[in-house]
Design a protein around this motif. Structure first.
Motif, PDB file in Angstrom:
ATOM      1  N   ASP A   1      19.938  37.995  37.309  1.00 57.87           N
ATOM      2  CA  ASP A   1      20.717  37.727  36.091  1.00 57.87           C
ATOM      3  C   ASP A   1      21.387  38.989  35.549  1.00 57.87           C
ATOM      4  OD1 ASP A   1      19.861  35.154  36.289  1.00 57.87           O
ATOM      5  OD2 ASP A   1      18.182  35.419  34.894  1.00 57.87           O
ATOM      6  N   ILE A   2      20.838  40.152  35.897  1.00 52.34           N
ATOM      7  CA  ILE A   2      21.452  41.389  35.396  1.00 52.34           C
ATOM      8  C   ILE A   2      22.031  42.222  36.540  1.00 52.34           C
ATOM      9  CG2 ILE A   2      20.116  41.576  33.242  1.00 52.34           C
ATOM     10  CD1 ILE A   2      18.322  43.631  34.753  1.00 52.34           C
ATOM     11  N   CYS A   3      22.290  41.552  37.660  1.00 55.17           N
ATOM     12  CA  CYS A   3      22.798  42.276  38.837  1.00 55.17           C
ATOM     13  C   CYS A   3      24.244  41.879  39.130  1.00 55.17           C
ATOM     14  CB  CYS A   3      21.907  41.970  40.034  1.00 55.17           C
ATOM     15  SG  CYS A   3      22.568  42.684  41.544  1.00 55.17           S
ATOM     16  N   ASN A   4      25.090  42.888  39.190  1.00 59.32           N
ATOM     17  CA  ASN A   4      26.519  42.679  39.418  1.00 59.32           C
ATOM     18  C   ASN A   4      26.797  42.126  40.823  1.00 59.32           C
ATOM     19  OD1 ASN A   4      29.255  42.811  38.799  1.00 59.32           O
ATOM     20  ND2 ASN A   4      29.456  44.892  39.550  1.00 59.32           N
ATOM     21  N   VAL A   5      25.968  42.530  41.772  1.00 63.90           N
ATOM     22  CA  VAL A   5      26.163  42.017  43.143  1.00 63.90           C
ATOM     23  C   VAL A   5      25.958  40.503  43.130  1.00 63.90           C
ATOM     24  CG1 VAL A   5      25.329  42.119  45.536  1.00 63.90           C
ATOM     25  CG2 VAL A   5      25.373  44.196  44.146  1.00 63.90           C
ATOM     26  N   PHE A   6      24.944  40.082  42.398  1.00 65.49           N
ATOM     27  CA  PHE A   6      24.668  38.644  42.341  1.00 65.49           C
ATOM     28  C   PHE A   6      25.819  37.900  41.656  1.00 65.49           C
ATOM     29  CE2 PHE A   6      22.554  34.804  40.634  1.00 65.49           C
ATOM     30  CZ  PHE A   6      22.161  34.254  41.845  1.00 65.49           C
TER      31      PHE A   6
ATOM     32  N   GLY B   1      32.799  46.815  37.571  1.00 68.36           N
ATOM     33  CA  GLY B   1      33.037  47.682  38.721  1.00 68.36           C
ATOM     34  C   GLY B   1      31.757  47.943  39.484  1.00 68.36           C
ATOM     35  N   ILE B   2      31.858  48.781  40.513  1.00 70.13           N
ATOM     36  CA  ILE B   2      30.683  49.018  41.349  1.00 70.13           C
ATOM     37  C   ILE B   2      29.585  49.759  40.580  1.00 70.13           C
ATOM     38  CG2 ILE B   2      31.959  48.949  43.539  1.00 70.13           C
ATOM     39  CD1 ILE B   2      31.768  51.999  43.609  1.00 70.13           C
ATOM     40  N   ASP B   3      29.948  50.341  39.431  1.00 68.40           N
ATOM     41  CA  ASP B   3      28.935  51.001  38.587  1.00 68.40           C
ATOM     42  C   ASP B   3      28.072  49.975  37.846  1.00 68.40           C
ATOM     43  OD1 ASP B   3      30.786  50.026  36.786  1.00 68.40           O
ATOM     44  OD2 ASP B   3      31.538  51.987  36.176  1.00 68.40           O
ATOM     45  N   GLY B   4      28.520  48.716  37.854  1.00 68.89           N
ATOM     46  CA  GLY B   4      27.762  47.659  37.183  1.00 68.89           C
ATOM     47  C   GLY B   4      27.776  47.761  35.670  1.00 68.89           C
ATOM     48  N   GLN B   5      28.600  48.654  35.134  1.00 71.95           N
ATOM     49  CA  GLN B   5      28.612  48.905  33.686  1.00 71.95           C
ATOM     50  C   GLN B   5      29.948  48.546  33.054  1.00 71.95           C
ATOM     51  OE1 GLN B   5      26.138  50.563  31.753  1.00 71.95           O
ATOM     52  NE2 GLN B   5      24.786  50.257  33.500  1.00 71.95           N
TER      53      GLN B   5
ATOM     54  N   HIS C   1      42.856  45.004  43.042  1.00 73.93           N
ATOM     55  CA  HIS C   1      41.415  44.975  43.330  1.00 73.93           C
ATOM     56  C   HIS C   1      40.822  43.626  42.910  1.00 73.93           C
ATOM     57  CE1 HIS C   1      40.801  45.741  39.056  1.00 73.93           C
ATOM     58  NE2 HIS C   1      41.550  46.828  39.148  1.00 73.93           N
ATOM     59  N   LEU C   2      39.542  43.476  43.173  1.00 76.08           N
ATOM     60  CA  LEU C   2      38.907  42.181  42.878  1.00 76.08           C
ATOM     61  C   LEU C   2      39.025  41.783  41.412  1.00 76.08           C
ATOM     62  CD1 LEU C   2      35.522  42.056  44.829  1.00 76.08           C
ATOM     63  CD2 LEU C   2      37.752  41.122  45.448  1.00 76.08           C
ATOM     64  N   GLY C   3      38.983  42.783  40.538  1.00 82.00           N
ATOM     65  CA  GLY C   3      39.113  42.492  39.105  1.00 82.00           C
ATOM     66  C   GLY C   3      40.486  41.915  38.804  1.00 82.00           C
ATOM     67  N   ASN C   4      41.534  42.469  39.421  1.00 79.42           N
ATOM     68  CA  ASN C   4      42.892  41.931  39.235  1.00 79.42           C
ATOM     69  C   ASN C   4      42.958  40.508  39.774  1.00 79.42           C
ATOM     70  OD1 ASN C   4      43.985  45.095  40.413  1.00 79.42           O
ATOM     71  ND2 ASN C   4      44.071  44.447  38.286  1.00 79.42           N
TER      72      ASN C   4
ATOM     73  N   SER D   1      41.411  53.270  37.218  1.00 82.93           N
ATOM     74  CA  SER D   1      41.284  54.551  36.536  1.00 82.93           C
ATOM     75  C   SER D   1      39.831  55.033  36.546  1.00 82.93           C
ATOM     76  CB  SER D   1      41.813  54.446  35.104  1.00 82.93           C
ATOM     77  OG  SER D   1      41.118  53.424  34.428  1.00 82.93           O
ATOM     78  N   LEU D   2      38.898  54.108  36.627  1.00 82.48           N
ATOM     79  CA  LEU D   2      37.489  54.500  36.640  1.00 82.48           C
ATOM     80  C   LEU D   2      36.964  54.670  38.068  1.00 82.48           C
ATOM     81  CD1 LEU D   2      36.204  52.027  33.894  1.00 82.48           C
ATOM     82  CD2 LEU D   2      36.564  54.486  33.653  1.00 82.48           C
ATOM     83  N   ASP D   3      37.829  54.395  39.019  1.00 81.58           N
ATOM     84  CA  ASP D   3      37.450  54.471  40.437  1.00 81.58           C
ATOM     85  C   ASP D   3      36.164  53.678  40.711  1.00 81.58           C
ATOM     86  OD1 ASP D   3      37.668  55.149  43.089  1.00 81.58           O
ATOM     87  OD2 ASP D   3      36.596  57.045  42.873  1.00 81.58           O
ATOM     88  N   ASN D   4      36.072  52.519  40.110  1.00 81.91           N
ATOM     89  CA  ASN D   4      34.885  51.678  40.342  1.00 81.91           C
ATOM     90  C   ASN D   4      35.300  50.332  40.941  1.00 81.91           C
ATOM     91  OD1 ASN D   4      36.054  50.287  38.271  1.00 81.91           O
ATOM     92  ND2 ASN D   4      34.289  50.326  36.898  1.00 81.91           N
ATOM     93  N   HIS D   5      36.455  50.350  41.602  1.00 79.58           N
ATOM     94  CA  HIS D   5      37.040  49.088  42.062  1.00 79.58           C
ATOM     95  C   HIS D   5      36.815  48.836  43.551  1.00 79.58           C
ATOM     96  CE1 HIS D   5      39.873  52.257  42.897  1.00 79.58           C
ATOM     97  NE2 HIS D   5      40.580  51.466  43.676  1.00 79.58           N
ATOM     98  N   ILE D   6      37.044  47.573  43.931  1.00 81.31           N
ATOM     99  CA  ILE D   6      37.013  47.193  45.352  1.00 81.31           C
ATOM    100  C   ILE D   6      38.393  46.614  45.660  1.00 81.31           C
ATOM    101  CG2 ILE D   6      35.956  45.701  47.107  1.00 81.31           C
ATOM    102  CD1 ILE D   6      33.389  45.701  45.391  1.00 81.31           C
TER     103      ILE D   6
END
Ligand code: SF4
Length: 329
Positions: A237-242, A190-194, A19-22, A200-205
Motif C-alpha cells: 500500500d505504500i510502495c510505488n512499484v506496486f 518518480g523512482i524516488d517514491g516521494q 515519461h510515464l508520468g506524462n 527536472s527531478l531526474d526521477n522519471h522513466i
C-alpha cells in the motif's frame, strides 16, 4: 464518423521525450478524448519561454514530444496537433485579454508566487501574464472543454473569470467560458517514491528508453521504506512499484504480489524485474511505432505545420469577431 460532443483543448510544454508520468497523467487521456471530442493538442512553446534558460533544445524537445504523442496514438487526421507559436493570433488575443485582467489578481495567484520562488532570478513579465496567455490558448479556438485534474480547477476558474470580464467590458458573447472536464489522473511518483515524476527531478522513466535502460531505472525504484530485509514482510500500500504494477500488470499478478509481499514471499528485486518486464511489454507497440514514425522526421514537422494551418483558420475566425467586438478601427 460519429458526431463529436464538442471541442477540447489541452496544452503541454515541450519537455522532449515523454515519461510515464506524462503518459498516465495526460497522453493516455488525450488519446481517449479523440473518440468523443474534436481535439486540439498544443505544444506550448511560448509558455516554456517564461522559465527556460536556453532555447537551444526547444526545437528538438518539440519534435520529440510530438513524436511521442503520435506514437502513443494521437491521430493527426482527426485531432489538431500543433505548436503554440505557429498560431500568432494567440499573442494578439493575449494582449486584449490582458487589458481586462487585474494585475493584483495575477500577482496574488499561488502559482505566480510559486514560480517566483522557483525562479527568483528571472521574475519576468511573462510569468505574471501566464494565466492570461493560457486563457487565450483555450478561448481562441472556442474550446468548450478543458481536461484538467482537480488541482488545476482554480486555473480554469480564473480563465472563466477573464472571459466574463472581456465579454462584459465589450458587451459581447464572443468568447466562450470553458468548462472543466475533470480527469481522474493517478498521481505518478518518480523512482524516488516521494515526488511527482518529472524530468527536472531526474526521477522519471522515459517511454522511449530501451528495455534494458527501463529495467535499470526500475531497479533503482524506492519501495516500502520499512522493508529492510527479504525476510521482512512488505506493505504494497505504500510502495510505488506496486502502484505501477496495478497499472501495467495483470490483475492476477497484482493479486499474487499483494499477497506474497505481505508474507515476505517475494523480494523487491524480483518484484521490480517483473514490473519492468510488464512495462516493457506494454510499451512495445509504442516503441515500434515511434521507431517507424521517427524514420521520417520531416513528416512529424509536416503534421505540426498542417495542424497549425487548421488551428490558424479557427483562430482567425475568432479574432475577426474579437476585433469587431472591441471595435478596433
Ligand atoms: Fe514493493 Fe514489490 Fe517490494 Fe512489496 S515486494 S515492497 S510490492 S517492490
Amino acid at each position: 464518423m460519429a458526431k463529436k460532443k464538442g471541442r477540447v483543448f489541452s496544452g503541454a510544454r515541450p519537455t522532449g521525450k515523454q515519461h510515464l508520468g506524462n503518459y498516465l497523467g495526460a497522453i493516455k487521456n488525450y488519446v481517449a478524448l479523440q473518440d468523443e471530442y474534436e481535439a486540439l493538442y498544443c505544444i506550448v512553446d511560448i509558455h516554456a519561454l517564461t522559465t527556460i534558460e536556453t532555447t537551444q533544445e526547444l526545437r528538438q524537445n518539440t519534435y520529440d514530444m510530438a513524436l511521442d504523442w503520435l506514437a502513443a496514438g494521437l491521430r493527426p487526421e482527426e485531432s489538431i496537433i500543433f505548436v503554440q507559436s505557429h498560431v500568432p493570433q494567440v499573442t494578439e488575443l493575449h494582449t486584449y485579454l490582458s487589458m481586462v485582467t487585474q494585475l493584483g489578481k495575477l500577482t496574488d495567484l499561488p502559482t505566480f508566487k510559486e514560480k517566483i520562488r522557483e525562479n527568483p532570478k528571472n521574475v519576468n513579465y511573462g510569468l505574471v501574464g501566464y494565466p492570461v496567455l493560457m486563457t487565450a490558448d483555450i478561448v481562441l479556438y472556442k474550446a468548450g472543454i478543458v481536461p484538467v485534474g482537480v488541482d488545476q480547477a482554480p486555473h480554469l476558474e480564473f480563465a472563466r473569470e477573464i472571459v466574463r470580464s472581456f465579454n462584459y467590458r465589450f458587451n459581447t458573447k464572443v468568447l466562450i467560458e470553458p468548462q472543466m472536464k475533470a480527469t481522474t489522473v493517478p498521481k505518478v511518483l518518480g523512482i524516488d517514491g516521494q515526488k511527482k515524476m518529472g524530468k527536472s527531478l531526474d526521477n522519471h522513466i522515459e517511454m522511449a528508453a530501451t528495455p534494458e535502460a527501463t529495467q535499470k531505472r526500475v531497479l533503482q525504484m524506492v519501495t516500502d521504506p520499512n522493508r529492510k530485509r527479504l525476510s521482512d514482510p512488505g506493505n504494497p500500500d505504500i510502495c510505488n512499484v506496486f502502484s505501477l504494477h496495478k497499472i501495467f500488470s495483470s490483475p492476477e499478478e497484482v493479486e499474487e504480489i499483494n499477497t506474497e509481499c505481505r508474507r515476505a514471499g517475494i523480494g523487491c528485486v524480483d518484484c521490480k524485474k517483473r514490473f519492468a518486464a510488464n512495462l516493457n511489454k506494454s510499451l512495445e507497440p509504442f516503441r515500434a511505432k515511434r521507431a517507424e514514425i521517427g524514420q521520417k522526421p520531416d513528416h512529424v514537422w509536416e503534421i505540426l505545420h498542417e495542424g497549425a494551418n487548421r488551428a490558424r483558420k479557427l483562430a482567425e475566425e475568432t479574432m475577426v469577431e474579437v476585433r469587431e467586438a472591441i471595435q478596433l478601427p
